[in-house]
Structures are given as C-alpha cells and as structure tokens.
Design a protein around this motif. Structure first.
Motif: not given
Lengths: 460, 460
Positions: A162, A192-193, A209, B120-121, B236-237, B451-452, B454-460
């Motif tokens: 994002k 979805l996100f 990071s 995560l960072n 998701s990724e 590391p990061y 990515i799944y439903p409801g979760h991006i960084f």
C-alpha cells in the motif's frame, strides 16, 4: 526401453570425440531440411544444428516439415565438415500445420525484430532469441551467485503493497471488486485487503527493514510502473535488483556496483561465447552496433568516469548554453552529449550528488542541504542502469523531509520507525536488470530482451 | 582510515584461531548487555552474539540500550567459555528510543509468533526469523543452482497478463483508472493496456512456449490468488517454482521433483546447521514439533509412497465409509487420514492420475478419458507442495477440452497454436516454495516464513 544413451546437441558438439561412432539418441525438431535425406535438427540446447542422414524407406514416405519433432536413434559419424548422425530409427510426433509455419517466423529466412515481437510464443525458436535468453539466464543466475558468495541474504519483498516507495512513478491499482458493477460505488473497504492496494514500484523500504536485522540483503524481482511511456527503454513490468547493506557508504556501493557489473560481463564473455559471437555478427548486420564484443571487453578493463552532478551541469552548459538548469534531471538528450562529446570513451559514467528535489525522500542529504549522497550510473546507448544512495539515518530529518514532501505518513510509519533503532549508516542501489541485458546483448529495444514484454497497450 | 580489518561475527566464530589476539573491527548492534561493561553484539551474520568488554571511561558514561548500533575496535581474546573482544575504541550511532524498544519484540524475552507478525519490520532481528530467512535464502539459491546445473534456462514469465492460466482460483484485477471517479463508467478500453488485466496465477502457459524453443526451462516468481482463504497454508501472494521439460513423461517429472526435494533438504542439513539446530530446539519448546532434524533426515533416505488417485479413494473409504466420492479433490481432512492412519511413516505421498474434472485443461488425458497423467505430492503436516502433469499435446484434443470447459479461447489461442508444431511430449510441475520452506523450518503457519505475508485483509 532403449539401451542407447540420450544426449543433447550442445553436449554432443562439446564431446564429439568421446561419442564418435557410438549409437545415440537425440530428440529435437527439424530446423530445416534438403529433400528427405538431410535434416538439420535443433533441440534448443545450442543454436548449432546437428545434421541427420536418413536412409529409412518407411520414414522417407512421411512428410517432413520445418518444426516437426523427432526422436532419432543413430550413429554419430564424421563427415567432411564436422559430424552427423546416420539414423537407424526415427519417431515423428504428430503433424505440422504447414500453413501455420509458412506464415510464421519459423520459416528459414530473416525476420525483423518487430516481426518476431508479433509472435512472442514462437520467438523462443529463433537463434536470436535463443542467444538473448541464454545470456539473460546467465546474468540472472550470476547475480544471485555473486551476492550469495558475498553473503547477501535474498529477501522476497512484497509485490502487492500500500505504499508507493518512491513516488518514482504511477502505480497500478489492484482490486477484487467487480469493476463493471454500475450500481454500487467503489469502496476499498469491501476489497480483499480492506484498503487501497498497489503493485510495488520498488522493494527498497521493506528491504531496509530486513537490512536492520540481517546486515547484507537484496531483493531481485518484478517491479511496476503505470506511466504511459512508450519508449525503447521502458517497460511497465521489469526486473530490478536491489541490494541494501548496513554500514555501507556511497563509495562502498559504487565499488559493489562496478565490481558486480564487471564480474557479470567478464563471466558472459567467458561462458556465453557461442551466444555473444552470434549476437556480435547479428548486430553488425542488422542492428547498427558494430563491435559488441569489443565494447564489452572495453567496459571490464577501464575505470569508469566519476563526476558530480554540479560539474556535469557545467560541462553540459559549456557544450550548449542553457541546455540544462541546475536541478533538472539528466535526460536522454543530455546523455547523448555526455557520451558523444564530453566523454566519448564508451564507458559508463557515474554521476554523484544529485539535487534532493529529483531524488526520493529516503536519500541522505549532503551538508549543503541541497544535494543528496546519491549516484546514477549511466551506460552508453542505454542511459541509467543503476541508481543508488546512502539512506537518511536520522529520525527527525527523515520525518521532516517526508512532511515537507506531503507524503502520506500513515502507510510508512513502520519505515520511519526503523530510525528509532539508532542511526545506522546504510546504502543501497537499484539495478535495472532488463537494461543491463539490453546493453550486453546490444539490442536497442528493451522489448527484445524479455520473453513477454509488458508495455502500454500490450499484455499477453 | 583504520589499519585494522573488519570481520563479521560469523567469520570470527569460524576462524577464531586465526584471528585470536589480533585487533579487529566489528560492526553491529547491542543484542543485550549486563551493566555497561559486558555487551553482547550481533550483526545479523549469525544468531551467535560476540561478547565485548568495555573499559573506556568516556564510553561508560553513555547510555547503552538494546539495539544501539556500534562500531568497535578491539582485540579478540580468549575467555573461559570462548572468545570475546576487549574494546579499545567504540563509536555509537545515534540514540535508541527506549519506549519504542520496550514495547517491541526486540526486548530480550520470549515473544509469540503472532506477536512477531505484528512487527514485521522488526522481526528480522529475532533469532527465529534470522534462521528462517537464511534457510529460505539457501533453498531459493539452491533451486536456481540445481536447475542451472541441469541446464534449465530461467524464464521471466509475465506477472501482469490477460489469461487466467488454470482457472486455479480467483484473480486480482489491475487498473490505472480512477476507481473513485463516480461519474464515468469503468471502461477497460481506456485503461493502460486497453483490455482487462490480471495478476498471474501461474507462468505455466507462457513457460510452455519457451519450452518449445529451449527444451528445458523454468520460472520461479510470485503468483497470486484473490480467493478469500484465511488459513495457515494459504497466501494471496506466494512464490512458485515451475519447470517445464520437452520429451519428459510423468515418470520423469516425478524423478526430477523427488531428486530436487532431496537435494534441497540434504543441502540444508549440511549447510544450515546453526539455523536448523536453533529451529529444532525452538520447535520442541514452542511449536509442538518434536523432531525437526530427524524428520528431514528421514525424508532424504526413504522412498516416497506412490499411489493412484483411484486407490487413494478406496483406501480412504475403507477407513471411513463415504468420506470421499470419486472425483472429489483430496482435502485436508483426507490428508490427515492418509498421513496418520494409512501411511503413518512421515514421508511424502505421490498421488497420480487425478480425475480431469479437478485438474486444469492442459493436463493430458489417460486412455480412460476420465483421469489425467498428473501427480500431486503431499507432505506430512503441510499437504500439497507439488502438482504436475504431462501436457496435452494434441491440437484437437486440447481445443475440444477448452470448448467443453467454456474457457475463453480468444486469450489463449497463442497457446493452443503451439500444438501446430507437432505433438511434442512434455511435462512440468509447480512447487509451492513457501510451503516447502514451511515444511523444512517446521513452522505451522505460512505467515511465519515469508518476510511480508500478504493475505486477505493484510498488506503492508
């Protein structure tokens, strides 16, 4: 089961003395043929075909066509030029659509690169693309090897995110919602996100990071720009190498990037002779690039030019008055002057200390508060291949700069917070992999060095 | 400039005899400390810290904090346990935000994996994640090495495309248009690519075209699923390895995939001892996985179970009547029965000849016209890691199948047309890289090995 051994053509060519007079199996397709007796077989392992002599009545009745896949059992024998296979047994797989071949780039004659681009699915069978993709492969693998030997740790930075790391360009938006639903308004909370999502323009921020925990890290993956750039050096989707190293200063990343470039080109010259020889010849005949191999040899021997942004501006304006203002980015027309008039040596130019206003927020400021501890490495014919910098280490300075630039802090607070771990000096760069492949293969269009080029108006 | 040499802690530990009593430079951060005299320094190169003894009045007045970055010049000396550095000169970089550290996972105590995921960072600085990411790196590099040695050519298949390769799952849509513009209707003709664009679910189709020219090819990159799957084994990724080989049959890709898995695990056991030992201990204490290293040793020695889909269904229904119908996919609950009751040996199970209706259109049909020449390789605890098949080689059969499935032919005509080049047998598979890392590190949640995530409801 056959008791004979299968070899690919590359292996056979390299080991002909060992295999001569043995019965072997080869598998490939007909590259071309003269009547049904003499077939030139290729299997993709090399651009050199293997000649096969047919003396089988049953087989001679079949329709040979360019492209037809075959399995051949035969004896490897000497002929007056080189070697050939005297076939005992042949298996043909299916049929070839003659009309399809006749309209295709597989026909045995010269096809322009723009024609090849119209048949991306068949382009892999051409000698030109075989050589380009093998060099691309070699470079790809050896970037990983080089960094692995130097104890860098590979980090998969996310593709969907994002934040827009740099403000480097337009971003692609991603959604799972029905875009054609005319009734309901677009609401990213329902997505979805549950927020706006983009394709990454750089792994830089996430990579930093990782650097804070692992010291020497890199990422190497696809990045995206949604700008409407239809040029010979831009793609909407391209591959970027990004190393990031703790305690490295600007001079250290200059050294790392120059060493990496020289290592890669040296390796290509040594290990991709067949491919480079083909490309050298091809470029001479069809591409207005007269001395590819010499260019590459030159670039591993010589020291690169190193010059500040300030001095570059002065030199450019000495050549042509007011051609560039201090603070402007160095564009294609300026690069031409630099390479053709100011430094006509066909070696890369390292320009350092760019103005802050044309560089991303995370680059460390010099004491003049106007310029950054940054570099771009420009290559002859191609332009920028590498861009890097020391990173701002101070929490307050970073926050200050972000506020001035009116960047949305919310989405990168996690990044700014890394500076609460003290002011660790660190630096990194981004290397445009596709442009490097373009430079090393001599191709003047970036769409010719990646299997499926993605650019405005063009996806597959 | 210092005349002393810089070493990382991993190197110092490995070469202590050589460096003992020398004055060296180390650079890192304070992992923890007892009063200001004894610092444990880490630099990310290893999870083992190096003890540093301070005897510098000026420095002793400074505030030491967990996390503070330092450069130290000192003598490497022996102590009763091992080695330590007697510091002569110390440079501290900036300050640590104490409150930030106190709230963070960098505090010297146990933190749950779900807590680590909230930062995560900072997660890269934990011993757990250091070990996981190094094993991930090792596996990543050695997949490339293995395939390069076997003369596979790496292909960058496109991330953005317009075909949905498999119907394998929901796709993400990409656009450059303003989604919040309420006045104008969404019109993909106005979009950058002038058509609908998706994120790839697999490089398979494009990879096959490369195979037709180069023989042995692979891709290894990010792929995407927009399904709303919130499980411990879905992202998701995620990263997928996909090899595709001309003239390979099902038995050949079984051999290739098993050899690759064994090569990778053998290499990890040999080269990542420090990391595996840490994870073995960690998993015993916190993760309900009692014998990680033995599991891995077991899996490189034993032959994997090989069983047809038909037989699997029978065996499952023998255990529990009607637990599965012929034609259903084998789900988590069935996998549990297979690994716990039917084959309780903690080795992978290769299931072959899946029904066509649960497999993609390009898989070659068996003579029964109901099943495909396909495999899934299931791993204990994780489930499917590999799925592959022979590919349909006949133009007519492929077209027929696509029509029956009502797949939009227009966008994949280029793929179907490859069959006009004769019926070259070929096969390939996809390997879920993240799940492999999960298996080898013993982590029961896939979000803990990338590391990061990515799944439903979760991006960084």
């Amino acid at each position: 089961m056959y008791k004979y051994k299968f070899y690919n053509i590359k292996y056979i060519n390299k080991n002909k003395k060992k295999i001569l007079n043995k019965i072997i199996i080869i598998k490939g397709w007909v590259k071309f043929f003269r009547n049904n007796y003499f077939l030139e077989i290729n299997d993709g392992s090399t651009i050199n075909n293997l000649q096969v002599i047919i003396n089988n009545k049953k087989f001679l009745k079949k329709k040979i066509r360019i492209g037809i896949p075959l399995k051949i059992i035969g004896k490897l024998i000497k002929n007056k030029n080189d070697i050939e296979v005297y076939a005992y047994k042949i298996k043909m797989y299916g049929n070839i659509d003659k009309e399809f071949i006749n309209k295709s780039i597989l026909q045995n004659k010269f096809h322009s690169r723009s024609k090849l681009r119209q048949q991306l699915n068949l382009r892999f069978r051409t000698n030109l693309f075989n050589c380009i993709i093998k060099i691309r492969h070699f470079l790809f693998i050896n970037i990983h090897n080089y960094l692995n030997l130097k104890e860098f740790i590979y980090i998969n930075t996310p593709i969907i995110n994002k934040n827009n790391a740099e403000g480097a360009g337009e971003v692609f938006k991603i959604t799972t919602l029905n875009l054609l639903d005319k009734k309901s308004k677009f609401n990213c909370k329902k997505d979805l996100f549950k927020c706006k999502a983009n394709l990454t323009v750089s792994g830089q921020l996430e990579l930093e990071s990782a650097m804070y925990g692992l010291g020497k890290v890199y990422t190497f993956g696809p990045v995206f720009r949604a700008d409407n750039s239809n040029t010979k050096k831009h793609l909407s989707e391209f591959w970027m190498l990004e190393p990031e190293i703790m305690f490295y200063k600007l001079k250290d990343i200059i050294k790392l990037s120059v060493n990496l470039i020289k290592y890669l080109i040296k390796g290509t010259l040594k290990n991709c002779k067949e491919e480079l020889n083909y490309l050298d010849e091809y470029n001479k005949r069809y591409n207005n690039c007269k001395n590819l191999i010499n260019r590459l040899k030159n670039i591993i021997k010589k020291k690169y030019i190193k010059i500040s942004y300030n001095k570059t501006i002065k030199l450019l304006n000495n050549i042509k008055r007011n051609i560039i203002n201090w603070g402007d980015d160095i564009g294609s027309e300026h690069e031409k002057i630099l390479f053709n008039i100011v430094f006509p040596y066909e070696i890369p130019i390292i320009i350092y200390n760019y103005p802050k206003k044309i560089k991303p927020f995370y680059m460390k400021l010099n004491k003049d508060k106007k310029t950054t501890k940054s570099i771009d490495i420009l290559f002859p014919y191609i332009g920028e291949i590498i861009g890097g910098s020391e990173r701002e280490t101070s929490y307050n300075k970073l926050l200050d700069r972000i506020k001035k630039l009116k960047i949305n802090i919310k989405n990168i607070m996690w990044y700014i917070n890394l500076r609460k771990l003290g002011e660790i000096p660190h630096s990194g760069f981004g290397l445009g992999f596709d442009r490097l492949v373009q430079y090393i293969t001599g191709m003047n269009n970036i769409r010719d060095i990646i299997p499926y080029p993605i650019y405005p108006g063009h996806i597959f």
